[in-house]
Motif scaffolding. Structure first.
Motif, PDB file in Angstrom:
ATOM      1  N   THR A   1       0.932  -1.143   0.056  1.00  0.00           N
ATOM      2  CA  THR A   1       0.075  -0.115  -0.020  1.00  0.00           C
ATOM      3  C   THR A   1       0.876   1.161  -0.097  1.00  0.00           C
ATOM      4  O   THR A   1       0.188   2.586  -0.384  1.00  0.00           O
ATOM      5  CB  THR A   1      -0.967   0.134   1.148  1.00  0.00           C
ATOM      6  OG1 THR A   1      -0.019   0.060   2.501  1.00  0.00           O
ATOM      7  CG2 THR A   1      -1.850  -0.908   1.275  1.00  0.00           C
ATOM      8  N   GLY A   2       2.125   1.090   0.360  1.00  0.00           N
ATOM      9  CA  GLY A   2       2.741   2.350   0.583  1.00  0.00           C
ATOM     10  C   GLY A   2       2.436   3.246   1.775  1.00  0.00           C
ATOM     11  O   GLY A   2       2.675   4.410   2.175  1.00  0.00           O
ATOM     12  N   GLY A   3       1.477   2.551   2.694  1.00  0.00           N
ATOM     13  CA  GLY A   3       1.080   3.012   3.792  1.00  0.00           C
ATOM     14  C   GLY A   3       0.627   2.001   4.973  1.00  0.00           C
ATOM     15  O   GLY A   3      -0.431   1.370   4.534  1.00  0.00           O
ATOM     16  N   THR A   4       1.253   1.758   5.753  1.00  0.00           N
ATOM     17  CA  THR A   4       0.904   0.487   6.560  1.00  0.00           C
ATOM     18  C   THR A   4      -0.275   0.631   7.537  1.00  0.00           C
ATOM     19  O   THR A   4      -0.982   0.049   7.836  1.00  0.00           O
ATOM     20  CB  THR A   4       2.254  -0.056   7.804  1.00  0.00           C
ATOM     21  OG1 THR A   4       2.832   1.345   8.189  1.00  0.00           O
ATOM     22  CG2 THR A   4       3.367  -0.620   6.606  1.00  0.00           C
ATOM     23  N   CYS A   5      -0.565   2.043   7.861  1.00  0.00           N
ATOM     24  CA  CYS A   5      -1.568   2.174   8.686  1.00  0.00           C
ATOM     25  C   CYS A   5      -2.721   2.063   8.006  1.00  0.00           C
ATOM     26  O   CYS A   5      -3.898   1.718   8.907  1.00  0.00           O
ATOM     27  CB  CYS A   5      -1.340   3.810   8.942  1.00  0.00           C
ATOM     28  SG  CYS A   5      -1.953   4.735   7.585  1.00  0.00           S
TER      29      CYS A   5
END
Lengths: 508, 141
Positions: free
Chosen positions: B24-28
């Motif tokens: 995702t390019g964003g783990t959050c």
């Protein structure tokens, strides 16, 4: 069982419901009243048929009807809508701009700052568009004021373009009154100067031919700083450059001499002029005749001056209209603001570079909205800081009871630079934490990893737009090629996950 | 890089925490998705009681007031909120039948599927409510 009490009860209940229905929004009002009236009608019938109708149950029903007001208020001020507004609105760009505007309006609500009084306040003299000023140009040698006076008196006679003229000669002076010494600028003026400017003293009188050399008229600022606005100031005296002078008048608060900030005016012919050259600077004010264009009059006067040979060789007189002076002042302010902005950006370059690294790079409309908001916010913030710094310095100067202070300008400049640095820093940080698409503050904050594992895995913070537009990744430690700050756009399908705003806070 | 929610939902079953982070390019998003997917509305005790009353078959505002003993200023706003959250649904009775009986039509409330699921969770959350339901059932028997 008697039917009459039920009808009476229904009448009272319907009256209460009708009153409460006025609170309900118009589009829901009819349905709301139908629901309540239907319920009340059925409940009355139920009480009557079950034989429970009594004074107590009647009162209970009436108190339930009063409860309709609470329901009506809920419809008008829906808690979910209100909470949504309270939570969401401060994060919007509109709130930011409105807050800046409100701050600016609050600063400008009272008296406009002195430096801008010429722009925002009413003009200091009547018809400033028809006023010309003549003064020595920068390259000109010094000219004796009496010589200019003799020359200027002839101008209205030689041409029909001017109705009146007045000569002045200003110089830096020292005044000493009941509140101590003050450095000011004083001017000798010919007797018609205030008539030419269309101003009458608010206290006392104008200069007359019979006035002795020691008669002076004070500016409003000096009157307030030295005599605390005492209305019995006339015939009192003060020391002007070591000489005792008598006060014959006080000028109105809004009056400002067109060329210099003069605090004491004395009569031209009576006051002994200084013997030292370059100690006193002369000038002439001219009133252009009605129906004559100021620019035409200016050109004609320049020609007239160039033809006259009675002035010393090398004397150069500059003619300008009051409008020219105002334009020049505005241009200077503009250049100073632009230079200050560039200097501030250079100081904040590191923060600004972070912002540029994560700038929007999708649709052109988003980019425009992003940059436009940033520019507008900065402009408003800098204007606010500018006015605030001037007002603060003005307030301090007024408190220490002086009309002008030699350090006021420098203090205002430094205060502005400091305030602008803080404001710009805040503005960049605020912009950094906003969505690159909708420009709202990023609401969802998620901590990634553990600081203990900083070199082993991705650690830091991710801010997510709750509308699902994208995420801002901020690493705990900037480690070059491994991890960096970045903005990632999300596909529209993420709206399914992030949901509507109202449902997030609708827990009853 | 743009990732669709569908791709992410499919991938999160197969990738571990770090894997999805790379995707995702964003783990959050992983943690937000997990949180959001379990984001059913949490009811207050009053709302749960009103919902339970409707579930028991009392479908008119004044009936609910009579059963619960709550005032109209509490019951009606609770009904509005529950309806706004789509846990209950209101309908007007057929105008023909009301007209035939020469009486005004009434608005009644019934549970939705979401409402039933939320009520189950609310009953688990509020032990007293569970006891009331049990007591009601015993009384009926």
């Amino acid at each position: 069982m008697n039917v009459h009490p039920v009808n009476k009860l229904l009448w009272w209940c319907n009256l209460i419901l009708r009153l409460a229905s006025w609170i309900v929004p118009r589009q829901k009002r009819l349905e709301w009243r139908q629901e309540w009236e239907g319920e009340v009608w059925h409940w009355c019938q139920f009480l009557r048929e079950s034989g429970r109708l009594s004074v107590r149950t009647e009162q209970e029903l009436l108190s339930h009807c009063w409860g309709a007001f609470v329901d009506a208020v809920w419809h008008r001020f829906n808690r979910v809508v209100v909470l949504t507004f309270v939570n969401e609105f401060p994060r919007t760009p509109q709130f930011c701009v409105l807050a800046c505007l409100a701050l600016l309006a609050a600063l400008l609500a009272g008296r406009p700052v002195a430096i801008f009084s010429g722009i925002f306040a009413p003009p200091p003299c009547i018809d400033p568009g028809h006023l010309l000023t003549v003064s020595l140009s920068e390259k000109s040698p010094w000219l004796q004021p009496e010589l200019l006076l003799e020359t200027a008196v002839r101008w209205p006679k030689e041409t029909q373009l001017f109705t009146s003229e007045a000569t002045y000669a200003w110089r830096p002076s020292l005044v000493r009154g009941p509140e101590g010494g003050e450095s000011i600028q004083s001017a000798r003026v010919t007797s018609g100067v205030f008539e030419l400017l269309g101003v009458r003293p608010s206290l006392g009188r104008d200069f007359q031919e019979v006035d002795s050399e020691n008669c002076v008229i004070l500016s409003d600022a000096l009157w307030k700083s030295q005599f605390r606005g005492d209305s019995h100031v006339l015939s009192r005296s003060l020391l002007l450059n070591g000489r005792i002078v008598n006060i014959i008048g006080v000028l109105p608060a809004q009056f400002r001499f067109p060329v210099r900030n003069i605090a004491v005016f004395s009569s031209f012919g009576t006051f002994p002029h200084p013997l030292l050259p370059m100690f006193e600077w002369p000038g002439v004010l001219l009133r252009v005749a009605a129906g004559v264009d100021a620019e035409t009059a200016k050109r004609q006067l320049q020609l007239l001056i160039s033809w006259q040979g009675n002035l010393p060789a090398g004397t150069q007189l500059a003619v300008s209209s009051l409008k020219d002076l105002q334009d020049q002042a505005l241009k200077t302010y503009g250049i100073v603001v632009v230079l200050a902005l560039l200097a501030l950006l250079a100081l904040q370059w590191r923060s600004f570079a972070r912002l540029l690294n994560t700038r929007p790079h999708a649709p052109v409309r988003d980019c425009w909205r992003w940059y436009l908001f940033f520019a507008m916010k900065n402009a408003l913030m800098l204007l606010t800081v500018f006015f605030a710094s001037l007002e603060i310095v003005q307030a301090v100067v007024t408190r220490i009871n002086v009309s002008t202070h030699p350090f006021a300008g420098a203090a205002a400049t430094w205060l502005f630079l400091f305030g602008a640095t803080v404001a710009l820093r805040w503005s960049i940080l605020d912009q950094f934490g906003r969505c690159r698409t909708c420009v709202r503050r990023l609401a969802v904050r998620v901590n990634l990893g553990s600081p203990a594992h900083v070199l082993l895995e991705l650690t830091g913070v991710e801010l997510v737009c709750d509308e699902g537009h994208g995420t801002l990744h901020i690493p705990l430690m900037e480690s070059g090629c491994v991890d960096s700050e970045r903005w990632t756009y999300l596909h529209d399908s993420w709206h399914v996950l992030l949901g509507s705003k109202e449902s997030r806070i609708s827990a009853p | 890089m743009t990732v669709t929610f569908k791709e992410f939902s499919a991938a999160r079953d197969f990738f571990d925490y770090k894997g999805s982070a790379r995707l995702t390019g964003g783990t959050c998003l992983c943690s937000i998705a997990t949180y959001k997917m379990d984001d059913s509305p949490k009811l207050s005790y009053t709302s749960a009681l009103v919902l339970q009353t409707i579930s028991s078959g009392y479908c008119y505002g004044f009936d609910i007031m009579e059963v619960t003993g709550l005032p109209s200023g509490t019951v009606y706003p609770a009904l509005r909120r529950l309806e706004q959250q789509e846990l209950i649904k209101s309908s007007w009775e057929a105008p023909g039948s009301a007209l035939a009986d020469n009486r005004p039509a009434r608005k009644y409330y019934r549970m939705t599927r979401d409402g039933k699921e939320t009520l189950v969770k609310a009953v688990q959350r509020y032990a007293l409510l569970e006891q009331l339901i049990r007591a009601g059932k015993t009384k009926r028997r």
